[in-house]
Design a protein around this motif. Structure first.
Motif, mmCIF file in Angstrom:
data_model
loop_
_atom_site.group_PDB
_atom_site.id
_atom_site.type_symbol
_atom_site.label_atom_id
_atom_site.label_comp_id
_atom_site.label_asym_id
_atom_site.label_seq_id
_atom_site.Cartn_x
_atom_site.Cartn_y
_atom_site.Cartn_z
ATOM 1 N N MET A 1 22.203 18.993 29.246
ATOM 2 C CA MET A 1 22.913 20.223 29.478
ATOM 3 C C MET A 1 24.327 19.901 29.962
ATOM 4 S SD MET A 1 22.030 23.897 31.100
ATOM 5 C CE MET A 1 20.623 24.186 30.241
ATOM 6 N N GLY A 2 25.354 20.558 29.396
ATOM 7 C CA GLY A 2 26.737 20.322 29.781
ATOM 8 C C GLY A 2 27.092 21.014 31.081
ATOM 9 N N SER A 3 28.219 20.628 31.629
ATOM 10 C CA SER A 3 28.649 21.251 32.880
ATOM 11 C C SER A 3 29.221 22.636 32.604
ATOM 12 C CB SER A 3 29.693 20.379 33.573
ATOM 13 O OG SER A 3 30.854 20.311 32.791
ATOM 14 N N VAL A 4 29.001 23.528 33.540
ATOM 15 C CA VAL A 4 29.512 24.894 33.442
ATOM 16 C C VAL A 4 30.706 25.002 34.375
ATOM 17 C CG1 VAL A 4 29.003 27.324 33.849
ATOM 18 C CG2 VAL A 4 27.238 25.824 32.930
ATOM 19 N N ARG A 5 31.772 25.526 33.867
ATOM 20 C CA ARG A 5 32.983 25.678 34.659
ATOM 21 C C ARG A 5 33.015 27.075 35.280
ATOM 22 N NH1 ARG A 5 38.884 24.328 32.227
ATOM 23 N NH2 ARG A 5 39.750 23.654 34.197
ATOM 24 N N LEU A 6 33.045 27.111 36.591
ATOM 25 C CA LEU A 6 33.121 28.389 37.292
ATOM 26 C C LEU A 6 34.580 28.844 37.280
ATOM 27 C CD1 LEU A 6 31.829 30.631 38.943
ATOM 28 C CD2 LEU A 6 32.267 29.271 40.973
ATOM 29 N N ARG A 7 34.818 29.938 36.634
ATOM 30 C CA ARG A 7 36.174 30.457 36.524
ATOM 31 C C ARG A 7 36.306 31.625 37.501
ATOM 32 N NH1 ARG A 7 38.667 28.543 31.763
ATOM 33 N NH2 ARG A 7 40.079 30.306 31.843
ATOM 34 N N ALA A 8 36.841 31.319 38.676
ATOM 35 C CA ALA A 8 36.924 32.317 39.745
ATOM 36 C C ALA A 8 38.330 32.370 40.318
ATOM 37 C CB ALA A 8 35.925 31.978 40.855
ATOM 38 N N ALA A 9 38.631 33.499 40.929
ATOM 39 C CA ALA A 9 39.923 33.678 41.581
ATOM 40 C C ALA A 9 39.704 34.509 42.836
ATOM 41 C CB ALA A 9 40.902 34.386 40.651
ATOM 42 N N GLU A 10 40.707 34.530 43.687
ATOM 43 C CA GLU A 10 40.660 35.350 44.889
ATOM 44 C C GLU A 10 41.841 36.302 44.872
ATOM 45 O OE1 GLU A 10 40.428 34.823 49.702
ATOM 46 O OE2 GLU A 10 39.641 33.266 48.373
ATOM 47 N N LEU A 11 41.587 37.553 45.204
ATOM 48 C CA LEU A 11 42.598 38.605 45.169
ATOM 49 C C LEU A 11 42.927 39.038 46.594
ATOM 50 C CD1 LEU A 11 44.238 40.828 43.682
ATOM 51 C CD2 LEU A 11 42.144 42.175 43.637
ATOM 52 N N ASP A 12 44.208 39.166 46.870
ATOM 53 C CA ASP A 12 44.672 39.661 48.164
ATOM 54 C C ASP A 12 45.929 40.471 47.910
ATOM 55 O OD1 ASP A 12 45.163 40.128 50.828
ATOM 56 O OD2 ASP A 12 45.871 38.115 51.251
ATOM 57 N N LEU A 13 45.895 41.740 48.227
ATOM 58 C CA LEU A 13 47.058 42.612 48.037
ATOM 59 C C LEU A 13 47.571 43.064 49.389
ATOM 60 C CD1 LEU A 13 45.761 44.968 45.215
ATOM 61 C CD2 LEU A 13 47.329 43.049 44.977
ATOM 62 N N ARG A 14 48.885 43.073 49.521
ATOM 63 C CA ARG A 14 49.504 43.558 50.755
ATOM 64 C C ARG A 14 50.765 44.331 50.401
ATOM 65 N NH1 ARG A 14 48.011 39.539 55.256
ATOM 66 N NH2 ARG A 14 46.410 38.343 54.200
ATOM 67 N N ILE A 15 50.862 45.501 50.927
ATOM 68 C CA ILE A 15 52.091 46.284 50.802
ATOM 69 C C ILE A 15 52.623 46.405 52.227
ATOM 70 C CG2 ILE A 15 53.113 48.483 50.153
ATOM 71 C CD1 ILE A 15 50.926 48.711 48.021
ATOM 72 N N GLY A 16 53.651 45.646 52.527
ATOM 73 C CA GLY A 16 54.132 45.527 53.897
ATOM 74 C C GLY A 16 54.879 46.735 54.414
ATOM 75 N N ASP A 17 55.667 47.354 53.576
ATOM 76 C CA ASP A 17 56.486 48.479 54.018
ATOM 77 C C ASP A 17 55.646 49.755 53.983
ATOM 78 O OD1 ASP A 17 58.373 50.485 54.400
ATOM 79 O OD2 ASP A 17 59.902 49.458 53.219
ATOM 80 N N LYS A 18 55.385 50.338 55.130
ATOM 81 C CA LYS A 18 54.527 51.521 55.228
ATOM 82 C C LYS A 18 55.055 52.701 54.420
ATOM 83 C CE LYS A 18 52.411 50.435 59.626
ATOM 84 N NZ LYS A 18 52.066 50.896 60.973
ATOM 85 N N GLU A 19 56.321 52.687 54.116
ATOM 86 C CA GLU A 19 56.905 53.757 53.298
ATOM 87 C C GLU A 19 56.238 53.823 51.920
ATOM 88 O OE1 GLU A 19 61.183 54.780 51.199
ATOM 89 O OE2 GLU A 19 61.162 53.548 53.012
ATOM 90 N N TYR A 20 55.677 52.717 51.459
ATOM 91 C CA TYR A 20 55.073 52.643 50.132
ATOM 92 C C TYR A 20 53.550 52.696 50.162
ATOM 93 C CZ TYR A 20 59.794 51.548 48.831
ATOM 94 O OH TYR A 20 61.156 51.617 48.652
ATOM 95 N N TRP A 21 52.949 52.932 51.314
ATOM 96 C CA TRP A 21 51.500 53.069 51.422
ATOM 97 C C TRP A 21 51.064 54.427 50.872
ATOM 98 C CZ3 TRP A 21 49.631 51.088 56.869
ATOM 99 C CH2 TRP A 21 49.991 49.749 57.017
ATOM 100 N N ASP A 22 49.810 54.513 50.458
ATOM 101 C CA ASP A 22 49.190 55.771 50.008
ATOM 102 C C ASP A 22 49.887 56.391 48.796
ATOM 103 O OD1 ASP A 22 47.202 55.700 52.018
ATOM 104 O OD2 ASP A 22 48.625 56.546 53.467
ATOM 105 N N ARG A 23 50.423 55.551 47.935
ATOM 106 C CA ARG A 23 51.058 56.034 46.706
ATOM 107 C C ARG A 23 50.341 55.526 45.457
ATOM 108 N NH1 ARG A 23 57.546 56.205 47.514
ATOM 109 N NH2 ARG A 23 57.544 57.241 49.531
ATOM 110 N N GLY A 24 49.234 54.796 45.657
ATOM 111 C CA GLY A 24 48.461 54.308 44.519
ATOM 112 C C GLY A 24 48.919 52.973 43.970
#
Length: 62
Positions: A1-24
């Motif tokens: 059996m061949g090796s399986v490559r786990l294709r994963a990523a990590e997501l982190d979103l930040r909107i620093g300026d509160k003026e742009y919060w709650d706008r989708g």
């Protein structure tokens, strides 16, 4: 059996300026990044961590 490559990523979103919060912007960005990650990069998993008190982020990621 061949090796399986786990294709994963990590997501982190930040909107620093509160003026742009709650706008989708984070919701739209998360959708675009996930769509690209799964369709174009052929990822198997996108992982994220959310602070329990950040209810806005939980709504985005739910």
């Amino acid at each position: 059996m061949g090796s399986v490559r786990l294709r994963a990523a990590e997501l982190d979103l930040r909107i620093g300026d509160k003026e742009y919060w709650d706008r989708g912007y984070a919701t739209d960005t998360a959708r675009v990044i996930c769509r690209y990650g799964f369709a174009e990069m052929r990822l198997h998993r996108i992982r994220l961590t959310v602070v329990a008190e950040n209810t806005a982020a939980i709504r985005v990621y739910d």
